[in-house]
Design a protein around this motif. Sequence first.
Motif, PDB file in Angstrom:
ATOM      1  N   HIS A 113       0.811  -1.209   0.000  1.00  5.42           N
ATOM      2  CA  HIS A 113       0.000   0.000   0.000  1.00  5.42           C
ATOM      3  C   HIS A 113       0.853   1.273   0.000  1.00  5.42           C
ATOM      4  O   HIS A 113       0.456   2.293  -0.579  1.00  5.42           O
ATOM      5  CB  HIS A 113      -0.961  -0.009   1.189  1.00  5.42           C
ATOM      6  CG  HIS A 113      -2.113  -0.961   1.009  1.00  5.42           C
ATOM      7  ND1 HIS A 113      -2.107  -2.230   1.527  1.00  5.42           N
ATOM      8  CD2 HIS A 113      -3.273  -0.839   0.324  1.00  5.42           C
ATOM      9  CE1 HIS A 113      -3.224  -2.848   1.192  1.00  5.42           C
ATOM     10  NE2 HIS A 113      -3.947  -2.037   0.458  1.00  5.42           N
ATOM     11  N   THR A 172       1.742   1.452  -3.806  1.00  8.05           N
ATOM     12  CA  THR A 172       0.613   1.758  -4.687  1.00  8.05           C
ATOM     13  C   THR A 172      -0.002   3.117  -4.381  1.00  8.05           C
ATOM     14  O   THR A 172      -0.627   3.727  -5.253  1.00  8.05           O
ATOM     15  CB  THR A 172      -0.475   0.667  -4.607  1.00  8.05           C
ATOM     16  OG1 THR A 172      -0.874   0.487  -3.248  1.00  8.05           O
ATOM     17  CG2 THR A 172       0.055  -0.645  -5.172  1.00  8.05           C
ATOM     18  N   ASP A 173       0.175   3.609  -3.158  1.00 10.10           N
ATOM     19  CA  ASP A 173      -0.284   4.964  -2.819  1.00 10.10           C
ATOM     20  C   ASP A 173       0.826   5.994  -2.967  1.00 10.10           C
ATOM     21  O   ASP A 173       0.637   7.171  -2.681  1.00 10.10           O
ATOM     22  CB  ASP A 173      -0.810   4.999  -1.382  1.00 10.10           C
ATOM     23  CG  ASP A 173      -2.113   4.219  -1.222  1.00 10.10           C
ATOM     24  OD1 ASP A 173      -2.812   4.025  -2.236  1.00 10.10           O
ATOM     25  OD2 ASP A 173      -2.430   3.791  -0.095  1.00 10.10           O
ATOM     26  N   GLN A 174       2.006   5.520  -3.396  1.00 10.65           N
ATOM     27  CA  GLN A 174       3.173   6.367  -3.659  1.00 10.65           C
ATOM     28  C   GLN A 174       3.687   7.135  -2.447  1.00 10.65           C
ATOM     29  O   GLN A 174       4.173   8.252  -2.563  1.00 10.65           O
ATOM     30  CB  GLN A 174       2.906   7.311  -4.828  1.00 10.65           C
ATOM     31  CG  GLN A 174       3.011   6.629  -6.191  1.00 10.65           C
ATOM     32  CD  GLN A 174       4.448   6.194  -6.501  1.00 10.65           C
ATOM     33  OE1 GLN A 174       5.267   6.993  -6.957  1.00 10.65           O
ATOM     34  NE2 GLN A 174       4.761   4.930  -6.251  1.00 10.65           N
ATOM     35  N   THR A 200     -10.025   9.997  -2.603  1.00  8.17           N
ATOM     36  CA  THR A 200      -9.206   8.962  -1.967  1.00  8.17           C
ATOM     37  C   THR A 200      -9.999   7.681  -1.740  1.00  8.17           C
ATOM     38  O   THR A 200      -9.561   6.585  -2.090  1.00  8.17           O
ATOM     39  CB  THR A 200      -8.641   9.459  -0.630  1.00  8.17           C
ATOM     40  OG1 THR A 200      -7.843  10.632  -0.864  1.00  8.17           O
ATOM     41  CG2 THR A 200      -7.768   8.385   0.024  1.00  8.17           C
ATOM     42  N   LYS A 229     -11.296   5.997  -5.015  1.00  9.22           N
ATOM     43  CA  LYS A 229     -10.284   5.176  -5.674  1.00  9.22           C
ATOM     44  C   LYS A 229     -10.461   3.702  -5.314  1.00  9.22           C
ATOM     45  O   LYS A 229     -10.339   2.825  -6.173  1.00  9.22           O
ATOM     46  CB  LYS A 229      -8.885   5.647  -5.275  1.00  9.22           C
ATOM     47  CG  LYS A 229      -7.729   4.846  -5.858  1.00  9.22           C
ATOM     48  CD  LYS A 229      -6.402   5.465  -5.435  1.00  9.22           C
ATOM     49  CE  LYS A 229      -5.217   4.701  -6.020  1.00  9.22           C
ATOM     50  NZ  LYS A 229      -5.027   3.391  -5.376  1.00  9.22           N
ATOM     51  N   GLU A 249      -2.284   0.028 -10.100  1.00  7.62           N
ATOM     52  CA  GLU A 249      -2.582   0.815  -8.904  1.00  7.62           C
ATOM     53  C   GLU A 249      -1.539   1.899  -8.668  1.00  7.62           C
ATOM     54  O   GLU A 249      -1.867   3.009  -8.250  1.00  7.62           O
ATOM     55  CB  GLU A 249      -2.675  -0.099  -7.673  1.00  7.62           C
ATOM     56  CG  GLU A 249      -3.966  -0.893  -7.588  1.00  7.62           C
ATOM     57  CD  GLU A 249      -4.122  -1.563  -6.240  1.00  7.62           C
ATOM     58  OE1 GLU A 249      -4.017  -0.872  -5.213  1.00  7.62           O
ATOM     59  OE2 GLU A 249      -4.317  -2.799  -6.221  1.00  7.62           O
ATOM     60  N   CYS A 272      -2.644   6.006  -9.050  1.00  8.98           N
ATOM     61  CA  CYS A 272      -2.454   6.957  -7.954  1.00  8.98           C
ATOM     62  C   CYS A 272      -2.006   8.320  -8.484  1.00  8.98           C
ATOM     63  O   CYS A 272      -2.303   9.357  -7.896  1.00  8.98           O
ATOM     64  CB  CYS A 272      -1.419   6.408  -6.976  1.00  8.98           C
ATOM     65  SG  CYS A 272      -1.070   7.489  -5.570  1.00  8.98           S
ATOM     66  N   TYR A 301      -5.377  10.044 -10.671  1.00  9.97           N
ATOM     67  CA  TYR A 301      -6.710  10.181 -10.095  1.00  9.97           C
ATOM     68  C   TYR A 301      -6.946  11.607  -9.616  1.00  9.97           C
ATOM     69  O   TYR A 301      -6.922  11.905  -8.423  1.00  9.97           O
ATOM     70  CB  TYR A 301      -6.898   9.186  -8.949  1.00  9.97           C
ATOM     71  CG  TYR A 301      -7.389   7.820  -9.397  1.00  9.97           C
ATOM     72  CD1 TYR A 301      -7.730   7.581 -10.723  1.00  9.97           C
ATOM     73  CD2 TYR A 301      -7.517   6.777  -8.500  1.00  9.97           C
ATOM     74  CE1 TYR A 301      -8.175   6.340 -11.142  1.00  9.97           C
ATOM     75  CE2 TYR A 301      -7.970   5.529  -8.909  1.00  9.97           C
ATOM     76  CZ  TYR A 301      -8.300   5.328 -10.232  1.00  9.97           C
ATOM     77  OH  TYR A 301      -8.752   4.084 -10.651  1.00  9.97           O
TER      78      TYR A 301
END
Length: 237
Positions: A29, A32-34, A137, A140, A171, A175, A178
């Motif tokens: 996570h 994928t959420d950077q 958020t 997503k 994913e 990120c 979006y």
Amino acid sequence: MEVVYWFRREIIMSNKITLSEQIYDELYHDITDQRLVCGQKLTLKVLKDRFNVSHTPIREALTRLSENGLVTYYSNCGVTVTEFTETDIREIFQFIGELDALAIQFCKNSFTQAPLLIELGEIIKKGNKLLEEGNITEWKEYSEEFHVAFYRHAQNHYLNEAATRIRAKVEVLSCMYYQKPNVEKINEGHMEIYKAVQEHDFDRASEIMRYHLQYDMVYALNAYKDYQERAKEVSEQ
């Protein structure tokens, strides 16, 4: 953030059987959420200090991340969060578009149609509400769930396994793109696919899904280019 990491470490230490799984989940996570960005180097020492565990479960988690294409091993350099080329992005979205379209085709079975429609309806309803609230958020998560729902109802282990690996990379890229104008278009695409499924036109739904992922590919290409330019500016400062 420190409180979150402490809390997660406590969960990890309380269940040693799933130690590497929970480390994998947290790093997954973060990437994928950077929070861990493309090109960032990950060292065993830093990760050992962060999770307060031995090297073994960390190595196991990194191996899984490597299998999903989220990190890359370089000789003499360690592990780095995966970076992308323009060709990578084009091929990723072409491939996931075909897999998603195939998953829709597998949902033609009459026994899966009603449960699928109910689930998609709930996802669409919740997603629309979150968009109205400006909560991108959380939206997503529902956007990703919309695609995953077809795999659940397709009930094909091999198809799901192939999609799971490539979707991890999707994913990471999603990120980056979006943003409100894009997500509104993406949400419209979901509505069109849902409508086709409601009408039991799975061939049309599959075709819309392909176009839907092509637009996502364009968003990803533009967003990643902007990301690289920003990273270059930061490195030159």
